[in-house]
Design a protein around this motif. Sequence first.
Motif, PDB file in Angstrom:
ATOM      1  N   SER A 294      85.184 -23.779  84.377  1.00 32.22           N
ATOM      2  CA  SER A 294      84.306 -24.519  83.476  1.00 32.22           C
ATOM      3  C   SER A 294      84.002 -23.691  82.237  1.00 32.22           C
ATOM      4  O   SER A 294      84.019 -24.202  81.104  1.00 32.22           O
ATOM      5  CB  SER A 294      83.008 -24.890  84.197  1.00 32.22           C
ATOM      6  OG  SER A 294      82.124 -25.540  83.318  1.00 32.22           O
TER       7      SER A 294
ATOM      8  N   THR B  49      85.153 -24.956  78.569  1.00 30.43           N
ATOM      9  CA  THR B  49      84.155 -25.379  77.585  1.00 30.43           C
ATOM     10  C   THR B  49      83.858 -24.313  76.532  1.00 30.43           C
ATOM     11  O   THR B  49      83.417 -24.656  75.428  1.00 30.43           O
ATOM     12  CB  THR B  49      82.833 -25.757  78.273  1.00 30.43           C
ATOM     13  OG1 THR B  49      82.346 -24.623  79.010  1.00 30.43           O
ATOM     14  CG2 THR B  49      83.040 -26.923  79.218  1.00 30.43           C
TER      15      THR B  49
ATOM     16  N   LYS C 291      87.667 -23.841  73.890  1.00 27.69           N
ATOM     17  CA  LYS C 291      87.071 -24.505  72.735  1.00 27.69           C
ATOM     18  C   LYS C 291      87.073 -23.590  71.514  1.00 27.69           C
ATOM     19  O   LYS C 291      87.385 -24.010  70.397  1.00 27.69           O
ATOM     20  CB  LYS C 291      85.637 -24.930  73.082  1.00 27.69           C
ATOM     21  CG  LYS C 291      84.933 -25.720  71.994  1.00 27.69           C
ATOM     22  CD  LYS C 291      83.555 -26.140  72.473  1.00 27.69           C
ATOM     23  CE  LYS C 291      82.809 -26.931  71.417  1.00 27.69           C
ATOM     24  NZ  LYS C 291      81.462 -27.321  71.879  1.00 27.69           N
TER      25      LYS C 291
ATOM     26  N   ALA D 271      86.071 -34.947  81.161  1.00 29.86           N
ATOM     27  CA  ALA D 271      85.192 -33.979  80.488  1.00 29.86           C
ATOM     28  C   ALA D 271      84.751 -34.498  79.125  1.00 29.86           C
ATOM     29  O   ALA D 271      85.490 -35.207  78.432  1.00 29.86           O
ATOM     30  CB  ALA D 271      85.915 -32.647  80.324  1.00 29.86           C
TER      31      ALA D 271
ATOM     32  N   THR E 161      84.440 -33.073  76.333  1.00 21.64           N
ATOM     33  CA  THR E 161      85.233 -32.603  75.192  1.00 21.64           C
ATOM     34  C   THR E 161      86.506 -33.411  74.992  1.00 21.64           C
ATOM     35  O   THR E 161      87.171 -33.266  73.979  1.00 21.64           O
ATOM     36  CB  THR E 161      85.610 -31.129  75.386  1.00 21.64           C
ATOM     37  OG1 THR E 161      86.211 -30.972  76.669  1.00 21.64           O
ATOM     38  CG2 THR E 161      84.396 -30.241  75.277  1.00 21.64           C
TER      39      THR E 161
END
Length: 273
Positions: free
Chosen positions: A34, A38, A42, A110, A112
């Motif tokens: 995770s 994230t 990213k 997710a 994103t």
Amino acid sequence: MDYVHCKELDGIFLSPRPDEDVIKKYYHDSESRSFWFTEILKKTQEMRTKEIIDPQLNWINEIIMQHLKNKDQKYNIFESHAVHWLYNLSSNIINNSEYYFYEPYFPIKADTLKSSKFNTIDKLEKEYFEVSFLFEALDRSINPFKLLDDIYESLKIGGLCFITCLLSSGFEAKILGEHSNIFNPPEKMNLFSYEGMIKLIKSIDGFEIIEFSTPSLLDLDNVSSSISSSSGQEFVKYILNDRDDNELRNSFRDFLQKFRLGSFARIALKKVK
């Protein structure tokens, strides 16, 4: 988690191995993944695309231009066991292609990803696809032999399979041993040697090897930053760190590339029957 060397398969493998449900839970739900998904991915997406994704797709497009007969047709492409979605978003992806994910190792729902469009499939249709991507997928597969066989069955005659993987026979792995970062379970469960990867490919009657190269772009830097002055490594340390000779380093890198002695491999296969 421990690694063992398997002489018959010619490589280093995680043993005992987690089952498929445990692996999926790790990729979808663990705190470490995770955080990688994230935060790290990213923040590195732009540089990752520039330095890794686009060069890889440029290599792929060159081979497609040489080996697929109709360059202007719409191709069905699938990526298996993907850990992120950056390849299908690249502007370098083949024009007019349909891009599918098979057994993705990232959470499709997710936040994103809400603005992205995904085609996901639960099974591979026989002789349906023109192109397949296995980007370090064999490294993380529970059963790499079955995975490659499934890929073969799903490709049309003349279809192409593109593989990237890490090799236990590479310079970095051999010099640094267990201190090399390529030994990273469970992400890296299978680390075939060069000879072992050839055995894996030849276990399927019908794949022709178009390219098998080891670019060796990071081997020297990784070894240079981590090598000790013990265990008979003084000579390598001298070449990489003490000599301060770029021509020597570049020639050494060329040697690793020429004889496929790098730790990172890229392979292009063609289904010929």
